[in-house]
Design a protein around this motif. Structure first.
Motif, PDB file in Angstrom:
ATOM      1  N   UNK A  90       1.045   9.641  -8.534  1.00  0.00           N
ATOM      2  CA  UNK A  90       1.788  10.943  -8.109  1.00  0.00           C
ATOM      3  C   UNK A  90       2.068  10.929  -6.672  1.00  0.00           C
ATOM      4  N   UNK A  91       3.126  10.702  -6.209  1.00  0.00           N
ATOM      5  CA  UNK A  91       3.695  11.028  -4.626  1.00  0.00           C
ATOM      6  C   UNK A  91       4.074  12.507  -4.470  1.00  0.00           C
ATOM      7  N   UNK A 115      -3.907   9.810  -9.898  1.00  0.00           N
ATOM      8  CA  UNK A 115      -4.104   9.552  -8.688  1.00  0.00           C
ATOM      9  C   UNK A 115      -2.744  10.587  -7.769  1.00  0.00           C
ATOM     10  N   UNK A 116      -3.160  11.224  -6.964  1.00  0.00           N
ATOM     11  CA  UNK A 116      -2.078  11.981  -6.078  1.00  0.00           C
ATOM     12  C   UNK A 116      -2.271  12.193  -5.070  1.00  0.00           C
ATOM     13  N   UNK A 117      -1.370  12.989  -4.193  1.00  0.00           N
ATOM     14  CA  UNK A 117      -1.532  13.143  -2.845  1.00  0.00           C
ATOM     15  C   UNK A 117      -2.325  14.369  -2.537  1.00  0.00           C
ATOM     16  N   UNK A 118      -2.290  15.428  -3.415  1.00  0.00           N
ATOM     17  CA  UNK A 118      -2.854  16.544  -3.327  1.00  0.00           C
ATOM     18  C   UNK A 118      -2.865  17.318  -4.583  1.00  0.00           C
ATOM     19  N   UNK A 173       5.420   8.789 -10.181  1.00  0.00           N
ATOM     20  CA  UNK A 173       6.242   9.714  -9.981  1.00  0.00           C
ATOM     21  C   UNK A 173       6.379  10.091  -8.288  1.00  0.00           C
ATOM     22  N   UNK A 174       7.671  10.114  -8.252  1.00  0.00           N
ATOM     23  CA  UNK A 174       8.200  10.585  -6.625  1.00  0.00           C
ATOM     24  C   UNK A 174       8.620  11.786  -6.784  1.00  0.00           C
ATOM     25  N   UNK A 217       0.746  -1.191  -0.018  1.00  0.00           N
ATOM     26  CA  UNK A 217       0.148  -0.087   0.085  1.00  0.00           C
ATOM     27  C   UNK A 217       0.882   1.168   0.154  1.00  0.00           C
ATOM     28  N   UNK A 218       0.547   2.141  -0.705  1.00  0.00           N
ATOM     29  CA  UNK A 218       1.157   3.496  -0.835  1.00  0.00           C
ATOM     30  C   UNK A 218       0.167   4.537  -0.379  1.00  0.00           C
ATOM     31  N   UNK A 219       0.019   4.630   0.964  1.00  0.00           N
ATOM     32  CA  UNK A 219      -0.660   5.789   1.461  1.00  0.00           C
ATOM     33  C   UNK A 219      -1.034   7.341   1.108  1.00  0.00           C
ATOM     34  N   UNK A 220      -2.085   7.733   1.188  1.00  0.00           N
ATOM     35  CA  UNK A 220      -2.288   8.967   1.118  1.00  0.00           C
ATOM     36  C   UNK A 220      -2.290   9.722  -0.141  1.00  0.00           C
ATOM     37  N   UNK A 221      -2.341   8.730  -1.277  1.00  0.00           N
ATOM     38  CA  UNK A 221      -2.608   9.068  -2.387  1.00  0.00           C
ATOM     39  C   UNK A 221      -4.117   8.425  -2.854  1.00  0.00           C
TER      40      UNK A 221
END
Length: 224
Positions: free
Chosen positions: A117-118, A135-138, A88-89, A34-38
């Motif tokens: 997108x991180x 999909x992105x963090x913000x 993308x990090x 899991x890659x959280x917060x996205x």
């Protein structure tokens, strides 16, 4: 190592939650890939049936004033391969976006499935008008080149909010519930696990809807 199309189609039947459960059962702890917060920002914000499944094409961003990190020979949106998922990090806490509407236009034309997108995204209306999965963090109003720049393509990247390392070619699953990275070597085992345990949960759901209790239902079908 590439994953056959029919295998990816089989994996696409299952949600990110079901795949995370399988990865935990297979020892991928503590995060289960899991890659959280996205979250999903396009084609809708956290709504709908959009699910993308495909091999990761990775992009590492660095601070704009980093003069020692390498520079790619081509634009990352041009380099991304058909049917891949761009991952993308970005450096932690950067307030500018690393992806905008023009990039979605190029990626969609290249038949890239979507972008994870991180970091931040901008031009939400443009992505949504194209119905392109983002999909992105913000989100942000600020452009990429004011704060960061692309540095390396197709290298392992670590997400800022978890220890999960995304390696080029890992299978990315992104949907309403979140984003999961599946190591290629585990894809077949994940499908087997999901097939088994989703069938069990379907039985549990039916029993609970009929009025049976959680404890007795889990004991009967899950053995717990």
């Amino acid at each position: 190592m590439s994953v056959p199309t029919e295998t990816l189609n089989a994996l696409k039947q299952f949600s990110s939650c079901e795949i995370a459960d399988a990865l935990l059962k297979l020892g991928q702890r503590p995060w289960g890939g899991y890659i959280p917060d996205i979250e999903m920002w396009s084609p809708h914000y956290c709504d709908g049936d959009t699910r993308i499944v495909g091999p990761a094409f990775t992009v590492k961003m660095v601070e704009r004033d980093n003069t020692t990190a390498p520079t790619p020979s081509e634009h990352f949106a041009d380099a991304a391969t058909e049917n891949s998922v761009l991952v993308i990090s970005a450096p932690k806490d950067v307030k500018g976006a690393v992806w905008g509407g023009l990039m979605s236009a190029r990626a969609k034309a290249k038949k890239v499935q979507g972008v994870v997108i991180d970091g931040r995204v901008r031009d939400l209306r443009e992505h949504r008008s194209m119905e392109y999965p983002v999909f992105a963090k913000s989100h942000s109003t600020l452009p990429q080149n004011a704060f960061v720049r692309p540095s390396e393509l197709q290298v392992p990247i670590t997400m800022s909010s978890s220890p999960v390392v995304v390696t080029p070619g890992d299978i990315i699953v992104a949907d309403l519930d979140g984003v999961i990275s599946v190591p290629v070597k585990l894809v077949d085992q994940v499908i087997q696990s999901c097939t088994k345990y989703v069938a069990i949960d379907d039985q549990c759901m039916e029993a609970l809807q009929q009025g049976f209790g959680v404890k007795e239902t889990f004991a009967k079908y899950r053995g717990t």
